[in-house]
Design a protein around this motif. Structure first.
Motif, PDB file in Angstrom:
ATOM      1  N   GLU A  10       0.714  -1.152  -0.180  1.00 17.54           N
ATOM      2  CA  GLU A  10       0.238  -0.152  -0.044  1.00 17.54           C
ATOM      3  C   GLU A  10       0.948   1.263   0.009  1.00 17.54           C
ATOM      4  O   GLU A  10       2.042   1.372   0.404  1.00 17.54           O
ATOM      5  CB  GLU A  10      -0.879   0.064   1.402  1.00 17.54           C
ATOM      6  N   SER A  11       0.180   2.271  -0.409  1.00 17.67           N
ATOM      7  CA  SER A  11       0.988   3.484  -0.387  1.00 17.67           C
ATOM      8  C   SER A  11      -0.061   4.555  -0.674  1.00 17.67           C
ATOM      9  O   SER A  11      -1.377   4.364  -0.795  1.00 17.67           O
ATOM     10  CB  SER A  11       1.876   3.879  -1.451  1.00 17.67           C
ATOM     11  N   GLY A  12       0.264   5.916   0.055  1.00 16.12           N
ATOM     12  CA  GLY A  12      -0.730   7.191  -0.143  1.00 16.12           C
ATOM     13  C   GLY A  12      -1.186   7.813   1.063  1.00 16.12           C
ATOM     14  O   GLY A  12      -1.922   8.623   1.216  1.00 16.12           O
ATOM     15  N   GLY A  13      -1.134   6.976   2.062  1.00 16.64           N
ATOM     16  CA  GLY A  13      -1.466   7.581   3.322  1.00 16.64           C
ATOM     17  C   GLY A  13      -0.933   8.839   3.678  1.00 16.64           C
ATOM     18  O   GLY A  13       0.174   9.270   3.145  1.00 16.64           O
ATOM     19  N   GLY A  14      -1.408   9.464   4.893  1.00 16.57           N
ATOM     20  CA  GLY A  14      -0.817  10.555   5.316  1.00 16.57           C
ATOM     21  C   GLY A  14      -1.662  11.644   6.268  1.00 16.57           C
ATOM     22  O   GLY A  14      -2.726  11.297   6.465  1.00 16.57           O
ATOM     23  N   LEU A  15      -1.103  12.848   6.356  1.00 16.85           N
ATOM     24  CA  LEU A  15      -2.000  13.878   6.963  1.00 16.85           C
ATOM     25  C   LEU A  15      -2.562  14.631   6.183  1.00 16.85           C
ATOM     26  O   LEU A  15      -1.748  15.291   5.344  1.00 16.85           O
ATOM     27  CB  LEU A  15      -1.032  14.543   7.740  1.00 16.85           C
TER      28      LEU A  15
END
Length: 121
Positions: free
Chosen positions: A6-11
Motif C-alpha cells: 500500500e501507499s498514499g496515506g498521510g496527514l
C-alpha cells in the motif's frame, strides 16, 4: 508468495483529498475482489469499499459520494480516491484482496500492512 503493498496515506486537513494505492504482486491467476478496510483503536475493522471482478463496487454508507474505488487490472492495483475527508475518517486503512493463485485453486484472502490516514487541522 503474494504481497500487497500500500501507499498514499498521510496527514490531510478536513475537506482535503488523498489517494491510496495497493499493488498485488506474486503468483496470481485471478483476483476475485479487491478492497479497502479501515480500523481505529478499539474498533472493529470495517469495509470502506470494494470492487469485484465484474467491476461492480460497494461502499460503506459513511463514504458514499466522497470516496471512489477503482482498479488497473493490468497492474493488479486498486486505488481509493478520498475526497471531502473528515476527522472521523482518521484510521489505519488496509488493502484486502481475494486471490486465486492458480486456475485450479480456491481463492484466499490476504491483507496489506496498513497505511495511516489522519484528517486534522
Amino acid at each position: 508468495q503474494v504481497q500487497l503493498v500500500e501507499s498514499g496515506g498521510g496527514l490531510v486537513q478536513p475537506g482535503g483529498s488523498l489517494r491510496l494505492s495497493c499493488s498485488v504482486s506474486g503468483s496470481i491467476f485471478r483476483i476475485n475482489v479487491m478492497g479497502w478496510y479501515r480500523q481505529g483503536p478499539g474498533k472493529q475493522r470495517e469495509l470502506v469499499a470494494n470492487i469485484i471482478s465484474s467491476g461492480a463496487t460497494n461502499y460503506a454508507d459513511s463514504v458514499k459520494g466522497r470516496f471512489t474505488i477503482s482498479r488497473d487490472i493490468s497492474k493488479n492495483t486498486v486505488y481509493l480516491q478520498m475526497s471531502g475527508l473528515k476527522p472521523e475518517d482518521t484510521d489505519v486503512y488496509y488493502c484486502n484482496a481475494n486471490i486465486r493463485p492458480t486456475m485450479s485453486s480456491l481463492g484466499y484472502t490476504d491483507w496489506g500492512q496498513g497505511t495511516q490516514v489522519t484528517v486534522s487541522s
